[in-house]
Design an enzyme around this catalytic site. Sequence first.
Site, short mmCIF file in Angstrom:
data_model
loop_
_atom_site.label_atom_id
_atom_site.label_comp_id
_atom_site.label_asym_id
_atom_site.label_seq_id
_atom_site.Cartn_x
_atom_site.Cartn_y
_atom_site.Cartn_z
N ARG A 157 0.86 -1.19 0.00
CA ARG A 157 0.00 0.00 0.00
C ARG A 157 0.89 1.23 0.00
O ARG A 157 1.18 1.80 1.05
CB ARG A 157 -0.94 -0.04 1.21
CG ARG A 157 -2.10 -1.01 0.99
CD ARG A 157 -2.79 -1.39 2.27
NE ARG A 157 -1.92 -2.21 3.10
CZ ARG A 157 -2.34 -3.00 4.09
NH1 ARG A 157 -3.62 -3.09 4.36
NH2 ARG A 157 -1.49 -3.70 4.80
N ASP A 208 2.42 4.92 -0.23
CA ASP A 208 1.94 6.21 0.29
C ASP A 208 1.72 7.23 -0.84
O ASP A 208 2.15 7.02 -1.97
CB ASP A 208 2.98 6.79 1.26
CG ASP A 208 2.93 6.10 2.63
OD1 ASP A 208 1.83 5.65 3.01
OD2 ASP A 208 3.98 6.02 3.29
N ARG A 241 12.16 4.32 3.05
CA ARG A 241 12.35 5.77 3.20
C ARG A 241 13.17 6.12 4.44
O ARG A 241 13.90 7.10 4.45
CB ARG A 241 11.00 6.48 3.22
CG ARG A 241 10.33 6.47 1.82
CD ARG A 241 8.88 6.90 1.87
NE ARG A 241 8.72 8.23 2.44
CZ ARG A 241 7.53 8.74 2.80
NH1 ARG A 241 6.42 8.00 2.64
NH2 ARG A 241 7.45 9.95 3.29
#
Lengths: 244, 244
Positions: A50, A52, A197
């Site tokens: 999923r 972002d 990230r």
Amino acid sequence: MKNIKIVIEYDGTRYCGWQRQKNGVSIQETIEKAIEKVTGEKTEIISSSRTDAGVHAKGQVANFLTSSTVPPEKICYAINSFLPDDIVILSSQEVPLDFHSRYSSKGKKYSYTILNRKIPSALLKNYSAHIPYELNIEDMIRASKYFLGEHDFSAFKSTGSSVKGNVRTIKRLELIKDEDIIKMFIEANGFLYNMVRIIAGTLIEVGKGRIKPDDIPFIIDSRDRKKAGPTAPAQGLCLEKVYY
Amino acid sequence: MKNIKIVIEYDGTRYCGWQRQKNGVSIQETIEKAIEKVTGEKTEIISSSRTDAGVHAKGQVANFLTSSTVPPEKICYAINSFLPDDIVILSSQEVPLDFHSRYSSKGKKYSYTILNRKIPSALLKNYSAHIPYELNIEDMIRASKYFLGEHDFSAFKSTGSSVKGNVRTIKRLELIKDEDIIKMFIEANGFLYNMVRIIAGTLIEVGKGRIKPDDIPFIIDSRDRKKAGPTAPAQGLCLEKVYY
């Protein structure tokens, strides 16, 4: 009933992310609406990841059930004709009914792009993180080696994730510098929420000299999110490939 | 009065091209307005090349006169603060008063990007020409050699150009294939109107088998626009560098 696996490329710039949300248009609902136009059926699609808001994909994988009689390999063309041009279904095929995009996945590859120069880029603004401070690439490469292998990556996980267990195996972490672009490729058997990230953000801190390469093992061992670097911006991230 | 040379990167997607036009927003007027906010002066900027709508630049060059006391090397930062993020001034410097971005130029380098696969790309839609037919890269490379050197390129010029003389010297024409991307780099002492896009369009016809590599010398000699291939789409084109 057929289970259809689709591979998807998208430019995440305009979307609130993969998952349906009250505010903003999601990639998931955009594709579900297009599938409904093809099959006439209300559909829920399951994705491997999923992503972002602002995150891109060259090889996101999803699956959905349908009783449509359109040949599975042709369904991608039909869906594409109802999609905006920043979402493209690259291929479609029938898979066994127990295939689940997320649970059946054996691994994933992401890339993270850093633009390392003083002035921002007009062409890469939506596809890279702009770091105007000079980064020490040798230190970043040295630091990157410590991430390889099986570790508890709790220090590299944002809260809000529902996944059980924080142990993952990173099989590859490569940094490639080409003029003012630094590209990170990372492959693992799975990723925690925001893990790529946060690793990118930590390596950027290493590049700035704020974290030493040899500190990485201690940060990993601490399992403390506060010890790692900040979460690097979404637009640098791209889901390259999902392995089954 | 100072003459300021600026190097500009832009994403041409949202613009009607470089040059001011009645309908649509041009890159020229967007930059002129930003300069006016910095210097307080009405300014006309001269560019090396009036790129068409949808064409991009990594190294467009322009110049303008100003009596501003802002240090020339800092003007780029000041202008950038008034520009939208799809136009960026990469550098600024003072040059002699007789420097003219167009007339002083000794040569230019362009790139042209082709996406060669059946399905379009969500991420490259604004930065490449999508060719869904398989292209024969060997034939395209063979054809590309014939363009090198000094020729009258009238067959590769759109009407509407006011330039005198159609003889130009192509110093480099390289085609690089990387998976489904074919990238053309072309360098010449100057280009006729739409010359890069018509050469790209002609090489695409060669790749499809509709024009033979060995026909290129005859097409050049004909000086007949109708003998060459179509003008390839604007969004594949990028002005890489201007030489002085």
